[in-house]
Design an enzyme around this catalytic site. Structure first.
Site, PDB file in Angstrom:
ATOM      1  N   LYS A  77       0.813  -1.108   0.061  1.00 23.26           N
ATOM      2  CA  LYS A  77      -0.041   0.130  -0.148  1.00 23.26           C
ATOM      3  C   LYS A  77       0.912   1.442  -0.081  1.00 23.26           C
ATOM      4  CE  LYS A  77      -3.871   2.016   2.488  1.00 23.26           C
ATOM      5  NZ  LYS A  77      -4.883   1.833   3.603  1.00 23.26           N
ATOM      6  N   SER A 152      -9.782   2.041   2.817  1.00 27.64           N
ATOM      7  CA  SER A 152      -8.783   2.641   1.826  1.00 27.64           C
ATOM      8  C   SER A 152      -7.885   1.910   1.299  1.00 27.64           C
ATOM      9  CB  SER A 152      -8.039   3.836   2.721  1.00 27.64           C
ATOM     10  OG  SER A 152      -7.042   3.080   3.546  1.00 27.64           O
ATOM     11  N   SER A 176     -10.089  -0.555   7.080  1.00 27.71           N
ATOM     12  CA  SER A 176      -9.487  -0.259   5.606  1.00 27.71           C
ATOM     13  C   SER A 176      -8.714  -1.542   4.914  1.00 27.71           C
ATOM     14  CB  SER A 176      -8.384   0.854   5.747  1.00 27.71           C
ATOM     15  OG  SER A 176      -9.225   1.876   6.078  1.00 27.71           O
TER      16      SER A 176
END
Length: 491
Positions: A77, A152, A176
């Protein structure tokens, strides 16, 4: 297809010398070339670096490297620092930032020969539930390109589901990792606060941020956790403890375990989709058939969890993002006439959701509102933690849906922030309490969209959470489906 296998399946093939890491990486990049134009899972791809890392991993394997992650391609990420590779947080304020160091979790994976394919897309600074708040582009759900992948960590989850990575690292502040994993039909694990180092993670809400794996099955989640867990002197919140053998805990034997089902999550809740509820009860029946006892419990303050989370998280976000002013951090805006206008023009680069969280957080921290908003929310956070402590005196694991709905259409909630926030209604409680939580696929809706089941456990008892998830996964008899994407073909 190598890009569709799990870590443990590839581990067996690599150790037997039947395949090489370079072949796996090549297969993953072939899939990226086919689907990435439609999916948009990545912000940055590291093709040349990945092939060099794969060559190094093959050398390590030839010398007997024991890690299951050696030679495995993964996505990181883009809010985790990577030395020499841009780390943008999908924000204009970090568009030119190239860290000189690796986050601890990245360094640990590299040290055992894992191969970084690229940096995955996310909501700006990890603020959102759909990956539509990325200032680069939105990611799409591989199960239905008209829908969101969740957020996210939407890029990480979509990449794993689509075969663009074998596994991924995400971050989880209020759900997330788990919510996008549920939306994309994969496994996501939020570890206990303090088990996995956050050094090198660009923070959103520091008291609730966690780093964890997104994988294709529960065994893979255990294998990744094994490598990234453990004390880190660079992280003051890291806990010094012996890390258990998580894979060894996957015995399949859950007979006699008590699994709690909170009545507050399932009774009178008009946000819970009927098909999601049906899938969750079906999963509870499977667990009972394996000898576990599913019993209704009460978490009386759970109904305040979402409001408490957004008050406290916004306050922390307001504080952490205050450093992005063009002096301490962030790309400085050009053309400012004085210091004040330089600050203002620089911070205008934040996206809409980041600005919303900053405004809310600043409001609740003002002197006039501190006692009635922030301090009261901290007291409710304590009550929520105490509810969970009482529940865990009776049960080993708490079961719930991961999200109240399946993946929703792109653009459907962008102008409805409160509706968007409800995606975290079942997940944020684990972040407030710092306990481990796992999501596993538990079915499909009539629209052929995956549903996620959440399992929460006692602090630092990832072994039991993983054991229950693995036992369910092995006996759920779910049809083996893959996302059906329109792919680009050569010629």
């Amino acid at each position: 297809m190598l890009d569709e296998l799990t870590i443990h399946e590839l581990r067996s093939l690599l150790r037997a010398g039947e395949i090489s890491s370079k072949e796996i990486v090549a297969a993953v990049y072939a899939k990226i070339d086919q689907v990435e134009e439609s999916l948009r899972s990545y912000i940055t791809l590291c093709r040349e670096e990945a092939m060099a890392e794969a060559k190094r991993a093959d050398g390590m394997l030839a010398k007997g490297e024991a890690s299951a992650l050696c030679g495995i391609p993964l996505a990181i990420k883009d809010n985790l620092s990577t030395a020499g590779v841009p780390t943008t947080c999908a924000s204009k304020l970090l568009k030119d930032y190239v860290p000189p160091f690796d986050a601890t979790v990245v360094a640990r994976l590299r040290s055992v020969g894992a191969v970084m394919v690229g940096k995955a897309n996310l909501d700006e600074f990890g603020l959102g539930s759909s990956t539509e708040n990325s200032q680069v582009y939105p990611t799409r759900n591989p199960w239905d390109l008209s829908r969101v992948p969740g957020g996210s960590s939407g890029g990480s989850a979509a990449a794993v589901a689509a075969g663009e990575a074998i596994c991924a690292l995400g971050s989880d502040t209020g759900g997330s990792i788990r919510q996008p994993a549920a939306f994309c039909g994969v496994v996501g694990l939020k570890p206990t606060y303090g088990l996995v180092s956050r050094y090198g993670l660009i923070p959103a809400a520091a008291s609730m941020d966690h780093v964890g794996p997104i994988t294709r099955d529960v065994r893979d989640a255990a294998l990744v956790l094994q490598e990234i867990a453990g004390w880190d002197p660079k992280d003051p919140t890291s806990v010094k403890m012996q890390v258990p053998d998580y894979e060894a805990a996957l015995t399949g034997d859950i007979a006699g375990l008590v699994i709690g089902l909170p009545r507050e999550f399932i009774n009178g809740d008009d946000v819970l989709d009927p098909e999601v509820k049906e899938a969750m009860f079906g999963a509870a029946n499977v667990l009972e058939s394996l000898g576990a006892r599913v019993e209704e419990i009460s978490l009386p303050h759970a109904k305040y969890a979402m409001a408490t989370f957004y008050i406290l998280a916004s306050a922390e976000i307001s504080s952490s993002l205050a450093t992005f002013d063009g002096v301490r951090l962030g790309s400085r805006a050009e053309g400012a006439k004085d210091t004040v206008s330089m600050f203002t023009k620089t911070r205008e680069q934040f996206g809409q959701e980041a600005k919303r969280r900053i405004l809310v957080g600043t409001y609740v921290l003002q002197a006039d509102n501190y006692d009635t908003c922030y301090l009261k929310a901290q007291k409710v956070r304590t009550l929520i933690r105490e509810d969970l402590e009482r529940a865990f005196q009776h049960c080993s694991v708490i079961l719930s849906p991961t999200a109240p709905t399946v993946a929703f259409p792109l653009g459907h909630r962008l102008d409805k922030p409160v509706v968007m926030y409800r995606s975290d209604i079942y997940t944020s409680i684990a972040n407030l309490a710092g306990i481990p939580a796992l999501t596993v696929p538990c079915g499909y809706t009539s629209q052929d969209l995956p549903v996620g089941l959440q399992l929460m456990g006692k602090p630092f008892d990832e072994s039991t959470v993983l054991k229950v998830g693995h036992a369910y996964e092995g006996h759920a008899c779910l049809p083996k489906r893959r996302p059906k994407m329109e792919v680009k073909t050569n010629g």
